[in-house]
Design an enzyme around this catalytic site. Structure first.
Site, PDB file in Angstrom:
ATOM      1  CE1 TYR A   1      -3.021  -5.931  11.172  1.00  0.00           C
ATOM      2  CE2 TYR A   1      -5.299  -6.609  10.844  1.00  0.00           C
ATOM      3  CZ  TYR A   1      -4.164  -5.960  10.384  1.00  0.00           C
ATOM      4  OH  TYR A   1      -4.164  -5.360   9.155  1.00  0.00           O
TER       5      TYR A   1
ATOM      6  CB  CYS B   1       1.571   2.247   4.588  1.00  0.00           C
ATOM      7  SG  CYS B   1       0.412   3.188   3.590  1.00  0.00           S
TER       8      CYS B   1
ATOM      9  CG  LEU C   1      -1.834  -1.210   1.410  1.00  0.00           C
ATOM     10  CD1 LEU C   1      -2.665  -1.052   2.681  1.00  0.00           C
ATOM     11  CD2 LEU C   1      -2.744  -1.413   0.202  1.00  0.00           C
TER      12      LEU C   1
END
Length: 260
Positions: free
Chosen positions: A166, A85, A18
């Protein structure tokens, strides 16, 4: 914000996926880019391709981040754009039982903390240091001093089994977006966050093609994996659109993740 050669940007995790797609997109408008990453081989190659600068940065290390910003600003000037990112994940249950032995274990705190330090604290560290630098600049004609785009995940809202760390880290990124946007509002600095769904990034590079197709088929429409260029397009619009501020936006083809 009008994107041109007078604008500089820092992209963390900018050597691949990304981040790399966003660096290429910004550079296509003439923006000068600095890539923060640990992968020197890919980072140096992309920086050379884009006429930018690579900075070997570990977002969990204060001195490393400071050195990265110092190098970037010496090469391309004070950034007006920060794209976060850099990130990683793991898949470990909170507590689990071995199917064969019956042995019970739990999620080791050091492994949980590592994800928090990279994805959440690392993101905040870069935001705070970049925003302080942006505050030294005069506002542009549009009124902006700077614009920041963070990367969360759909796991922030519908995390799967094994994604406690996460999801917590990405949920933290979502949760701090509006307060930070409010903190920086009087300084004309905007802050937004993208929640990507299942994207075709290096994290999936080793997966067999049938696995990728099966993952893509879970997406309502279009039934495929997201492309990094689609993330880059939204990140760029968040920077360009002066009224885009304090938002958390899913980019996921309308997927809602199942438990597993």
């Amino acid at each position: 914000m009008e994107l041109n050669s007078n604008i500089s940007a820092v992209i963390t995790g900018g050597a691949s996926g990304l981040g790399a797609a966003t660096a290429r997109k910004l550079a296509s408008y003439g923006v000068k880019v600095a890539l923060f990453d640990l992968n020197a081989e890919k980072g140096e190659a992309l920086a050379k391709e884009l006429g930018g600068v690579f900075c070997n940065v570990n977002v969990t290390d204060e001195a490393s981040v400071d050195a990265g910003f110092e190098k970037a600003r010496a090469a391309i000037g004070q950034e007006r754009i920060l794209i976060n990112c850099a990130g990683t994940g793991n898949a470990i249950k909170t507590a689990s039982r071995d199917k064969n032995t019956g042995e019970i274990s739990h999620f080791a705190l050091d492994k949980f903390n590592l994800i928090i330090q990279i994805n959440l604290v690392g993101t905040f560290r870069c935001i705070a240091k970049s925003a302080a630098g942006m505050m030294s600049l005069d506002p542009l004609p549009c009124g902006d001093r700077g614009a920041i785009v963070n990367t969360a995940s759909v796991a922030a809202e519908d995390g799967q089994i094994g994604q406690a760390a996460y999801s917590a880290s990405k949920g933290g990124v979502v949760g701090m977006t509006l307060p930070i946007a409010r903190d920086l509002s009087r300084e004309n600095i905007r802050v937004n966050t993208i929640l990507p769904g299942i994207f075709n990034t290096p994290l999936l590079a080793a997966a067999p093609e049938p696995v990728k197709q099966a993952l893509g088929a879970q997406v309502p429409f279009p039934p495929r994996l997201g492309n990094p260029e689609e993330y880059a397009s939204l990140a760029t619009e968040m920077v360009r659109n002066n009224y885009f501020n304090g938002e958390d936006v899913r980019l996921d083809g309308a997927i809602r993740m199942a438990p597993r």
